[in-house]
Enzyme design. Structure first.
Site, mmCIF file in Angstrom:
data_model
loop_
_atom_site.group_PDB
_atom_site.id
_atom_site.type_symbol
_atom_site.label_atom_id
_atom_site.label_comp_id
_atom_site.label_asym_id
_atom_site.label_seq_id
_atom_site.Cartn_x
_atom_site.Cartn_y
_atom_site.Cartn_z
ATOM 1 N N ASP A 79 28.439 24.161 40.781
ATOM 2 C CA ASP A 79 29.826 24.384 40.329
ATOM 3 C C ASP A 79 30.054 25.768 39.744
ATOM 4 O OD1 ASP A 79 29.359 21.096 39.462
ATOM 5 O OD2 ASP A 79 30.959 21.731 40.839
ATOM 6 N N HIS A 113 30.444 16.252 35.608
ATOM 7 C CA HIS A 113 30.070 16.019 37.021
ATOM 8 C C HIS A 113 30.956 16.896 37.906
ATOM 9 C CE1 HIS A 113 28.567 14.016 40.512
ATOM 10 N NE2 HIS A 113 29.175 12.847 40.425
ATOM 11 N N HIS A 129 21.369 20.797 34.936
ATOM 12 C CA HIS A 129 21.431 19.718 35.928
ATOM 13 C C HIS A 129 20.384 18.670 35.570
ATOM 14 C CE1 HIS A 129 21.456 17.721 39.837
ATOM 15 N NE2 HIS A 129 22.613 18.328 40.035
HETATM 16 C C1 SDX Z 1 27.202 18.042 39.293
HETATM 17 O O1 SDX Z 1 23.679 14.614 39.485
HETATM 18 C C2 SDX Z 1 24.080 15.368 40.429
HETATM 19 O O2 SDX Z 1 23.437 15.502 41.428
HETATM 20 C C3 SDX Z 1 25.448 16.042 40.191
HETATM 21 C C4 SDX Z 1 25.872 17.097 41.187
HETATM 22 C C5 SDX Z 1 26.148 16.470 42.536
HETATM 23 O O3 SDX Z 1 26.126 17.224 43.537
HETATM 24 O O4 SDX Z 1 26.510 15.275 42.579
HETATM 25 O O5 SDX Z 1 24.870 18.077 41.314
HETATM 26 C C6 SDX Z 1 27.156 17.764 40.758
HETATM 27 O O6 SDX Z 1 27.678 17.225 38.552
HETATM 28 C C7 SDX Z 1 26.571 19.314 38.770
HETATM 29 C C8 SDX Z 1 26.573 19.394 37.204
HETATM 30 C C9 SDX Z 1 27.975 19.865 36.780
HETATM 31 N N1 SDX Z 1 28.127 19.766 35.338
HETATM 32 C C10 SDX Z 1 28.161 20.864 34.535
HETATM 33 O O7 SDX Z 1 27.991 22.005 34.943
HETATM 34 C C11 SDX Z 1 28.489 20.565 33.082
HETATM 35 C C12 SDX Z 1 27.531 21.350 32.157
HETATM 36 N N2 SDX Z 1 26.191 20.780 32.315
HETATM 37 C C13 SDX Z 1 25.795 19.776 31.299
HETATM 38 O O8 SDX Z 1 26.832 18.930 30.918
HETATM 39 C C14 SDX Z 1 24.472 19.115 31.708
HETATM 40 O O9 SDX Z 1 23.617 20.099 32.087
HETATM 41 C C15 SDX Z 1 24.475 18.029 32.768
HETATM 42 C C16 SDX Z 1 25.441 16.943 32.473
HETATM 43 C C17 SDX Z 1 24.781 18.608 34.108
HETATM 44 C C18 SDX Z 1 23.049 17.435 32.810
HETATM 45 O O10 SDX Z 1 22.846 16.863 31.595
HETATM 46 P P1 SDX Z 1 21.453 16.098 31.283
HETATM 47 O O11 SDX Z 1 20.540 16.099 32.431
HETATM 48 O O12 SDX Z 1 21.794 14.798 30.681
HETATM 49 O O13 SDX Z 1 20.746 17.065 30.281
HETATM 50 P P2 SDX Z 1 20.841 16.908 28.755
HETATM 51 O O14 SDX Z 1 22.256 16.710 28.335
HETATM 52 O O15 SDX Z 1 19.837 15.890 28.339
HETATM 53 O O16 SDX Z 1 20.412 18.390 28.305
HETATM 54 C C19 SDX Z 1 19.051 18.707 27.998
HETATM 55 C C20 SDX Z 1 19.176 19.798 26.931
HETATM 56 C C21 SDX Z 1 20.021 19.348 25.729
HETATM 57 O O17 SDX Z 1 19.586 20.113 24.604
HETATM 58 P P3 SDX Z 1 18.446 19.459 23.614
HETATM 59 O O18 SDX Z 1 18.979 18.109 23.185
HETATM 60 O O19 SDX Z 1 17.191 19.388 24.476
HETATM 61 O O20 SDX Z 1 18.333 20.461 22.477
HETATM 62 O O21 SDX Z 1 19.875 20.925 27.495
HETATM 63 C C22 SDX Z 1 21.104 21.127 26.782
HETATM 64 C C23 SDX Z 1 21.413 19.822 26.068
HETATM 65 O O22 SDX Z 1 22.206 20.065 24.914
HETATM 66 N N3 SDX Z 1 22.120 21.445 27.810
HETATM 67 C C24 SDX Z 1 23.033 22.393 27.689
HETATM 68 C C25 SDX Z 1 23.742 22.394 28.917
HETATM 69 N N4 SDX Z 1 23.237 21.446 29.727
HETATM 70 C C26 SDX Z 1 22.233 20.850 29.030
HETATM 71 N N5 SDX Z 1 23.328 23.240 26.675
HETATM 72 C C27 SDX Z 1 24.341 24.110 26.905
HETATM 73 N N6 SDX Z 1 25.058 24.175 28.051
HETATM 74 C C28 SDX Z 1 24.789 23.328 29.079
HETATM 75 N N7 SDX Z 1 25.494 23.387 30.205
#
Ligand code: SDX
Length: 438
Positions: free
Chosen positions: A372, A274, A315
């Site tokens: 971010d 996050h 996201h």
């Molecule tokens: C913020 O919610 C908000 O609004 C948050 C925010 C706000 O203003 O409050 O926007 C701020 O928190 C932005 C996000 C910051 N976090 C990151 O940058 C961390 C990296 N991102 C991931 O951890 C992830 O993308 C999340 C946590 C942001 C979202 O995760 P989800 O929606 O639960 O997605 P998921 O884990 O179900 O992913 C779907 C697929 C998966 O692969 P499969 O199981 O389909 O094979 O996408 C892959 C995930 O493994 N994936 C990634 C990835 N993000 C998702 N693979 C590699 N790198 C990534 N960053």
């Protein structure tokens, strides 16, 4: 014309139990924009079933008028105003007013609001003693978790959550004092003396002054840097029911005081999934080191056995570009040009973005840069230590958190949030005395 946000009982959704053939009609509620919602509040009473939605991927927790995100189109609105226009035309305090009160302030209203906030920027002198309890190398987010909760022990006169006037004072105190406390956390970690707020500066100028001035030398405010900081504060102010905002609402539903609720939001924001992502992006770029290493890290990000994720990418809601990331990228170029910095990490980030966005794994999963991805590069260029990045996110998001808390408190029935579960543990069994355990 989008339907106004009201319950439309004539619209229903029928659920049928394929084993028993029994059906239940559930009301559908429509908002201004976005998916309609099936109101399942009567589901358990009428069917004996719960729903199951770990991480709330398809569950609405509340109705809200504050922010709307169209994840497919990459659109973010605050009270109907597009974030790109607010970032370009507005100020952080004006955006705070909009989030809190629902309308852009008239000139007089904005001046009054600025006056309220300015007059609350100082903190109780005794709060300084709280910082002394932390090691100098404590993460500033650990300090923020502590000192924001501590605010409840200093401002007793505004903790009655049922009194609208005390709610207003608490909201103003939090928006005004969190920046002061954040700047103090930065000074404490550097071993520098705290810098008192100055009422003759704007909110953002004052924040930069408290962070970077020292007794020996006033911080030189550069308009492009101030503007970039203002934009960063606007971009992070609110974002629907994200993890930290949902934490604030859940804490508030137990009737906890607003200082405690905001402290809970700060703890949730800290996580690298996050708000901690902005720090994690810089650490990831450091780890990658050179663009020749990008393919190896892209493969690691795709490997389910490897915990490495591409920080700043993906996201829960945006399946297109995060509009905030686009604005952030523009600011990046401006600030680095203004400061005459040629940051190899920016080039590395742009190369990483280009490669990732051409990779089927990221394209298929619609993983785009989020807010971010670029913010850390700007903040580093401004001179903030990487550990302060998430604190800056918290400074901005305090406005969103307290606006969402206020909206919940003004609702017509405050019910404690209490999710249910699917129990998959052991069936009931008799206690076994230790002598008889094999
Ligand atoms: C913020 O919610 C908000 O609004 C948050 C925010 C706000 O203003 O409050 O926007 C701020 O928190 C932005 C996000 C910051 N976090 C990151 O940058 C961390 C990296 N991102 C991931 O951890 C992830 O993308 C999340 C946590 C942001 C979202 O995760 P989800 O929606 O639960 O997605 P998921 O884990 O179900 O992913 C779907 C697929 C998966 O692969 P499969 O199981 O389909 O094979 O996408 C892959 C995930 O493994 N994936 C990634 C990835 N993000 C998702 N693979 C590699 N790198 C990534 N960053």
């Amino acid at each position: 014309m989008p339907a106004d946000s009201k319950d439309t009982p004539e619209k229903t959704f029928t659920l049928t139990n394929d084993q028993t053939g029994e059906s239940v009609k559930l009301p559908v509620v429509e908002g201004t924009y976005g998916p309609h919602c099936i109101d399942i509040r009567s589901l358990h009473k009428t069917t004996g079933h719960f729903t199951l939605d770990p991480s709330f991927t398809a569950t609405g927790s509340c109705k809200s008028k504050i922010t709307y995100i169209d994840g497919e189109e990459g659109i973010l609105l605050h009270r109907g105003y597009n974030i790109k226009e607010l970032a370009k035309e507005s100020t952080y305090l004006e955006t705070c007013y909009l989030l809190l009160y629902g309308e852009l302030p008239k000139k007089q209203e904005l001046e009054e609001f600025k006056g309220h906030i300015t007059n609350h920027t100082m903190i109780h002198e005794q709060i300084k003693a709280v910082y002394q309890g932390f090691r100098r190398d404590a993460h500033p987010m650990a300090i923020m978790c502590g000192v924001i909760g501590t605010m409840a022990s200093f401002y007793h006169d505004s903790l009655d959550i049922w009194d609208p006037e005390q709610r207003r004072i608490s909201a103003h105190r939090l928006i005004a004092k969190v920046p002061t406390l954040a700047a103090m956390a930065m000074k404490y970690s550097k071993g520098q003396p705290y810098v008192h707020p100055r009422n003759d500066l704007s909110f953002t100028e004052n924040f930069l002054h408290m962070c970077f001035s020292v007794p020996a030398e006033e911080y030189k405010l550069r308009p492009p840097v101030v503007r970039a900081m203002e934009r960063i504060l606007i971009l992070h102010a609110d974002h629907e029911q994200n993890a930290s905002t949902s934490t604030v609402r859940l804490a508030g539903s137990s009737q906890a005081n607003p200082m405690a609720c905001i402290a809970s939001g700060i703890t949730s924001l800290w996580g690298p999934a996050h708000g901690g992502a902005n720090q994690a992006v810089l650490e990831m770029l450091d780890e990658i080191g050179h663009k020749d290493n990008i393919p190896e890290f892209i493969e690691r990000a795709k490997d389910k056995e490897d915990p490495f994720r591409l920080m700043g990418f993906g996201h829960r809601v945006y399946k297109n570009f995060d509009p905030r990331a686009e604005v952030m990228k523009e600011s990046c170029d401006e600030v680095l040009a203004e400061l005459g910095i040629d940051d190899p990490q920016l080039e590395l980030a742009m190369e990483l973005e280009k490669i990732a966005l051409n990779d089927p794994y990221f394209k298929d999963r619609k993983l785009f840069p989020n807010v971010d991805f670029y913010s850390g590069i700007i903040l580093k260029a401004m001179g903030f230590p990487v550990e302060m990045f998430t604190v800056l996110f918290a400074v901005s998001r305090t406005a969103g958190w307290i606006s969402q808390w206020k909206e919940m408190m003004e609702g017509n029935s405050l019910k404690i949030g209490r999710p249910r579960q699917l129990y998959t543990g052991a069936p009931e069994r008799p206690y076994v005395p230790i002598k008889k355990r094999k």
